[in-house]
Scaffold this active site. Structure first.
Site, PDB file in Angstrom:
ATOM      1  N   ASP A  13       4.617  16.538 -35.867  1.00  0.00           N
ATOM      2  CA  ASP A  13       3.321  15.967 -36.255  1.00  0.00           C
ATOM      3  C   ASP A  13       2.223  16.214 -35.221  1.00  0.00           C
ATOM      4  O   ASP A  13       1.322  15.397 -35.056  1.00  0.00           O
ATOM      5  CB  ASP A  13       3.445  14.453 -36.531  1.00  0.00           C
ATOM      6  CG  ASP A  13       4.462  14.166 -37.613  1.00  0.00           C
ATOM      7  OD1 ASP A  13       4.588  14.988 -38.534  1.00  0.00           O
ATOM      8  OD2 ASP A  13       5.134  13.117 -37.530  1.00  0.00           O
ATOM      9  N   LYS A  16       0.234  20.813 -36.516  1.00  0.00           N
ATOM     10  CA  LYS A  16       0.551  22.244 -36.738  1.00  0.00           C
ATOM     11  C   LYS A  16      -0.127  22.771 -38.000  1.00  0.00           C
ATOM     12  O   LYS A  16      -0.644  23.880 -38.017  1.00  0.00           O
ATOM     13  CB  LYS A  16       2.082  22.437 -36.843  1.00  0.00           C
ATOM     14  CG  LYS A  16       2.833  22.025 -35.587  1.00  0.00           C
ATOM     15  CD  LYS A  16       4.335  22.153 -35.767  1.00  0.00           C
ATOM     16  CE  LYS A  16       4.923  21.193 -36.779  1.00  0.00           C
ATOM     17  NZ  LYS A  16       4.827  19.769 -36.413  1.00  0.00           N
ATOM     18  N   GLY A  40       5.770  17.593 -43.003  1.00  0.00           N
ATOM     19  CA  GLY A  40       4.550  17.171 -43.696  1.00  0.00           C
ATOM     20  C   GLY A  40       3.392  17.722 -42.892  1.00  0.00           C
ATOM     21  O   GLY A  40       3.096  17.220 -41.809  1.00  0.00           O
ATOM     22  N   HIS A  41       2.791  18.806 -43.368  1.00  0.00           N
ATOM     23  CA  HIS A  41       1.729  19.492 -42.626  1.00  0.00           C
ATOM     24  C   HIS A  41       0.404  19.274 -43.337  1.00  0.00           C
ATOM     25  O   HIS A  41       0.223  19.690 -44.485  1.00  0.00           O
ATOM     26  CB  HIS A  41       2.046  20.991 -42.511  1.00  0.00           C
ATOM     27  CG  HIS A  41       3.276  21.270 -41.706  1.00  0.00           C
ATOM     28  ND1 HIS A  41       3.762  22.530 -41.468  1.00  0.00           N
ATOM     29  CD2 HIS A  41       4.126  20.431 -41.055  1.00  0.00           C
ATOM     30  CE1 HIS A  41       4.851  22.450 -40.715  1.00  0.00           C
ATOM     31  NE2 HIS A  41       5.088  21.185 -40.465  1.00  0.00           N
ATOM     32  N   GLN A 224       8.551  20.521 -37.698  1.00  0.00           N
ATOM     33  CA  GLN A 224       9.071  19.578 -36.707  1.00  0.00           C
ATOM     34  C   GLN A 224       8.550  19.941 -35.296  1.00  0.00           C
ATOM     35  O   GLN A 224       7.455  20.449 -35.189  1.00  0.00           O
ATOM     36  CB  GLN A 224      10.617  19.529 -36.733  1.00  0.00           C
ATOM     37  CG  GLN A 224      11.189  18.859 -37.977  1.00  0.00           C
ATOM     38  CD  GLN A 224      11.227  19.752 -39.189  1.00  0.00           C
ATOM     39  OE1 GLN A 224      11.771  20.833 -39.140  1.00  0.00           O
ATOM     40  NE2 GLN A 224      10.669  19.300 -40.283  1.00  0.00           N
TER      41      GLN A 224
HETATM   42  P1  GDP Z   1       1.972  18.497 -38.487  1.00  0.00           P
HETATM   43  O1  GDP Z   1       3.231  17.985 -39.106  1.00  0.00           O
HETATM   44  O2  GDP Z   1       2.187  18.991 -37.094  1.00  0.00           O
HETATM   45  O3  GDP Z   1       1.256  19.498 -39.339  1.00  0.00           O
HETATM   46  O4  GDP Z   1       1.004  17.227 -38.342  1.00  0.00           O
HETATM   47  P2  GDP Z   1       0.748  16.110 -39.469  1.00  0.00           P
HETATM   48  O5  GDP Z   1      -0.116  16.672 -40.529  1.00  0.00           O
HETATM   49  O6  GDP Z   1       2.014  15.474 -39.886  1.00  0.00           O
HETATM   50  O7  GDP Z   1       0.008  15.015 -38.598  1.00  0.00           O
HETATM   51  C1  GDP Z   1      -1.192  15.285 -37.949  1.00  0.00           C
HETATM   52  C2  GDP Z   1      -2.227  14.266 -38.459  1.00  0.00           C
HETATM   53  O8  GDP Z   1      -3.343  14.252 -37.590  1.00  0.00           O
HETATM   54  C3  GDP Z   1      -2.775  14.622 -39.822  1.00  0.00           C
HETATM   55  O9  GDP Z   1      -3.136  13.431 -40.476  1.00  0.00           O
HETATM   56  C4  GDP Z   1      -4.013  15.441 -39.488  1.00  0.00           C
HETATM   57  O10 GDP Z   1      -4.992  15.395 -40.523  1.00  0.00           O
HETATM   58  C5  GDP Z   1      -4.492  14.737 -38.262  1.00  0.00           C
HETATM   59  N1  GDP Z   1      -5.182  15.558 -37.260  1.00  0.00           N
HETATM   60  C6  GDP Z   1      -4.932  16.848 -36.912  1.00  0.00           C
HETATM   61  N2  GDP Z   1      -5.703  17.188 -35.859  1.00  0.00           N
HETATM   62  C7  GDP Z   1      -6.435  16.103 -35.539  1.00  0.00           C
HETATM   63  C8  GDP Z   1      -7.395  15.817 -34.509  1.00  0.00           C
HETATM   64  O11 GDP Z   1      -7.706  16.644 -33.666  1.00  0.00           O
HETATM   65  N3  GDP Z   1      -7.926  14.548 -34.491  1.00  0.00           N
HETATM   66  C9  GDP Z   1      -7.583  13.602 -35.398  1.00  0.00           C
HETATM   67  N4  GDP Z   1      -8.137  12.407 -35.300  1.00  0.00           N
HETATM   68  N5  GDP Z   1      -6.686  13.844 -36.377  1.00  0.00           N
HETATM   69  C10 GDP Z   1      -6.104  15.066 -36.428  1.00  0.00           C
HETATM   70  P1  IMO Z   2       6.596  17.985 -39.178  1.00  0.00           P
HETATM   71  O1  IMO Z   2       6.875  19.415 -39.550  1.00  0.00           O
HETATM   72  C1  IMO Z   2       8.056  14.385 -37.249  1.00  0.00           C
HETATM   73  C2  IMO Z   2      12.318  13.496 -37.680  1.00  0.00           C
HETATM   74  C3  IMO Z   2      12.709  12.302 -38.512  1.00  0.00           C
HETATM   75  C4  IMO Z   2      13.957  11.876 -37.757  1.00  0.00           C
HETATM   76  C5  IMO Z   2      14.599  13.216 -37.398  1.00  0.00           C
HETATM   77  C6  IMO Z   2      15.661  13.673 -38.377  1.00  0.00           C
HETATM   78  O2  IMO Z   2       5.704  17.285 -40.117  1.00  0.00           O
HETATM   79  O3  IMO Z   2       6.173  17.893 -37.745  1.00  0.00           O
HETATM   80  P2  IMO Z   2      15.537  14.726 -40.811  1.00  0.00           P
HETATM   81  O4  IMO Z   2      15.003  14.181 -42.090  1.00  0.00           O
HETATM   82  O5  IMO Z   2      14.920  16.000 -40.380  1.00  0.00           O
HETATM   83  O6  IMO Z   2      17.046  14.808 -40.808  1.00  0.00           O
HETATM   84  O7  IMO Z   2      15.175  13.597 -39.708  1.00  0.00           O
HETATM   85  O8  IMO Z   2      13.541  14.151 -37.377  1.00  0.00           O
HETATM   86  N1  IMO Z   2      11.448  14.486 -38.386  1.00  0.00           N
HETATM   87  C7  IMO Z   2      10.151  14.633 -38.121  1.00  0.00           C
HETATM   88  N2  IMO Z   2       9.333  13.949 -37.297  1.00  0.00           N
HETATM   89  N3  IMO Z   2       7.586  15.433 -37.944  1.00  0.00           N
HETATM   90  C8  IMO Z   2       8.401  16.135 -38.756  1.00  0.00           C
HETATM   91  O9  IMO Z   2       8.016  17.273 -39.359  1.00  0.00           O
HETATM   92  C9  IMO Z   2       9.749  15.721 -38.906  1.00  0.00           C
HETATM   93  N4  IMO Z   2      10.796  16.172 -39.640  1.00  0.00           N
HETATM   94  C10 IMO Z   2      11.832  15.405 -39.286  1.00  0.00           C
HETATM   95  O10 IMO Z   2      11.704  11.305 -38.479  1.00  0.00           O
HETATM   96  O11 IMO Z   2      13.601  11.231 -36.561  1.00  0.00           O
HETATM   97 MG    MG Z   3       3.943  16.259 -40.009  1.00  0.00          MG
END
Ligand code: GDP
Ligand code: IMO
Ligand code: MG
Length: 427
Positions: A13, A16, A40-41, A224
């Site tokens: 998270d 990415k 979840g991207h 991840q």
């Molecule tokens: P990923 O899994 O690495 O793609 O990240 P996620 O989408 O799960 O989580 C990142 C969260 O932070 C999302 O809700 C994005 O919309 C948000 N986000 C990304 N970059 C920024 C930033 O620079 N500032 C803020 N406030 N939110 C951000």
């Molecule tokens: P993105 O790509 C954050 C975590 C789960 C748990 C562990 C194992 O959005 O960054 P799983 O379901 O993979 O067997 O769970 O890994 N986990 C993540 N945490 N971002 C993710 O993906 C994750 N995908 C799995 O919360 O701790």
């Molecule tokens: Mg994510």
């Protein structure tokens, strides 16, 4: 520097999805190589929000090809849902999305076993996403998995499902006291998916290697984060694949010699969702404030993310594993209101101080983070577009991270929108 890989340097998270969407401009093909719908991207463009679980985050660029490699575990129902969502926005994946015929399929018994094993672990649970990831990868390694290509051999699939579901029912019934599953029902459901995903399925090994040989530019999208890597993360509180760059070759069938550059993405602080050691976790009050400000709720499960200070010990470890060439720092804006910012530069356990990440997870809860403190900038950075406009103290924070990580930061993100990004150096 024609092909690159982008990885998370923390526990996932890191933002990415947003950065892939930005970098995708300079590439021809964007490839997911591991993980599944646990990812979840998020990409936000002019207020429209997209959350990708399986589809590569480059799909919003109409001229780019996207690939789901053999290392991904594919839940076809989830994929079809994502494609339907894209269609609502008039985005077509036809002739642009390619799914590896070698990818393993996630079946209902994987999800069931994932959830059951978690609920029975009580306090020791991993905190998985419940998407069947661990059981599906376990089947792959145990040679009990079923791959996409098998969907197109109905008699063979029937036999495989009969055999596998019989084994799973023994476990479901004897270990978990659950009702048996019907292989016929699963067969019918998956035959329906087979037709619907058929236009996307191909030999992606050929596709990717041909692209590499003809100098097309490929961007590998890690899901991840490195601290969740099955080999290099906080085992067993990890996911069941290699999110680090190490997963690219086995997850796509491309030689490591074609990976020329590695981008690492890291938040200006740390989050973790699920259980497991988290040395720099903030106290409840501050953790909640940062969670609110950073909207730190899982993009896949909606769970609140645990928040902590930047952990340079963990990130240094991730930089080493990935051989990162540069970093992108996200969510700097979330720290705008902090008067003092902590960065963990070591773990102290008794008289010993660790500067490198210890593999011994029994040790981590006993470790105290050693913090260096930096003054906060107390300025709203979310509207800043030029690097010279960044407050001096924010620049000092960035410089401090660069120094302690021995890594160049090339981009800083100051908000969730595509345009909220500041280029501060060249690749
Ligand atoms: P990923 O899994 O690495 O793609 O990240 P996620 O989408 O799960 O989580 C990142 C969260 O932070 C999302 O809700 C994005 O919309 C948000 N986000 C990304 N970059 C920024 C930033 O620079 N500032 C803020 N406030 N939110 C951000
Ligand atoms: P993105 O790509 C954050 C975590 C789960 C748990 C562990 C194992 O959005 O960054 P799983 O379901 O993979 O067997 O769970 O890994 N986990 C993540 N945490 N971002 C993710 O993906 C994750 N995908 C799995 O919360 O701790
Ligand atoms: Mg994510």
């Amino acid at each position: 520097m024609s092909n690159a890989c982008l990885v998370g340097l923390q526990w996932g998270d890191e933002g990415k999805g947003k950065i892939i969407d930005i970098l995708a401009d300079a590439y021809d093909i964007i490839v997911r190589y591991q993980g599944g719908s646990n990812a979840g991207h998020t990409v936000i463009i002019d207020g429209s929000k997209f959350v990708f679980h399986l589809v590569p985050s480059g799909i919003l660029h109409p001229d780019k090809l996207c690939v789901i490699g053999n290392g991904v575990v594919l839940d076809p129902a989830q994929l079809l849902e994502e494609l339907a969502e894209l269609k609502k926005h008039n985005i077509s994946a036809k002739n642009r999305l390619f799914i590896s015929d070698r990818a393993h399929l996630v079946f209902p018994y994987h999800k069931l076993l994932d959830r059951m094993s978690e609920s029975e672990k009580g306090d020791n649970k991993i905190g998985t996403t419940g998407r069947g990831i661990g059981p599906c990868y376990a089947d792959k390694m145990a040679r009990a998995g079923i791959r996409v290509t098998e969907l197109y051999h109905p008699e063979h699939l029937k036999n495989r499902l009969k055999e596998v579901v019989r084994e799973k029912n023994k476990i479901l019934h004897n270990l978990h006291g659950a009702e048996p599953l019907s292989w016929e029902k699963i067969y019918d459901e998956y035959m329906g998916y087979a037709d619907r995903i058929a236009p996307y399925v191909c030999d992606t090994v050929e596709l990717i290697n041909n692209a590499a040989k003809t100098s097309k530019r490929i961007l590998f999208e890690g899901a991840q984060g490195t601290m969740l890597d099955v080999d290099f993360g906080t085992y067993p509180y990890i996911t069941s694949s290699n999110p680090s760059v190490c997963g690219v070759s086995s997850g796509t069938g491309i030689s490591p010699k074609y990976i020329h550059y590695v981008y690492g993405v890291m938040k200006a602080y740390t989050t973790r969702v699920g259980s497991g050691p988290f040395p720099t976790e903030m106290d409840r009050e501050l953790g909640e404030a940062v969670r609110e400000r950073g909207a730190e709720f899982g993009a896949t499960t909606g769970r609140p993310r645990r928040c902590g200070w930047f952990d340079a010990v963990a990130v240094r470890h991730a930089v080493t594993i990935n051989g990162a060439d540069s970093a992108i720092l996200t969510k700097l804006d979330v720290l705008d209101q902090e008067e003092t910012i902590n960065v963990c530069v070591g773990y102290k356990n008794g008289r010993r101080t660790y500067k490198t990440f210890p593999p011994d997870i029994a040790l981590l809860p006993e470790c105290e983070p050693v913090y260096e403190q930096l003054p906060g900038w107390l300025v709203d950075t979310s509207g800043i577009t030029g690097k010279d406009k960044l407050p001096t103290r924010a620049r000092e924070y960035i410089r401090f991270l660069e120094k302690i990580l021995d890594l160049k930061i090339i981009m800083v993100s100051v908000g969730p929108e595509r345009k909220q990004v500041i280029r501060i150096a060249d690749d």
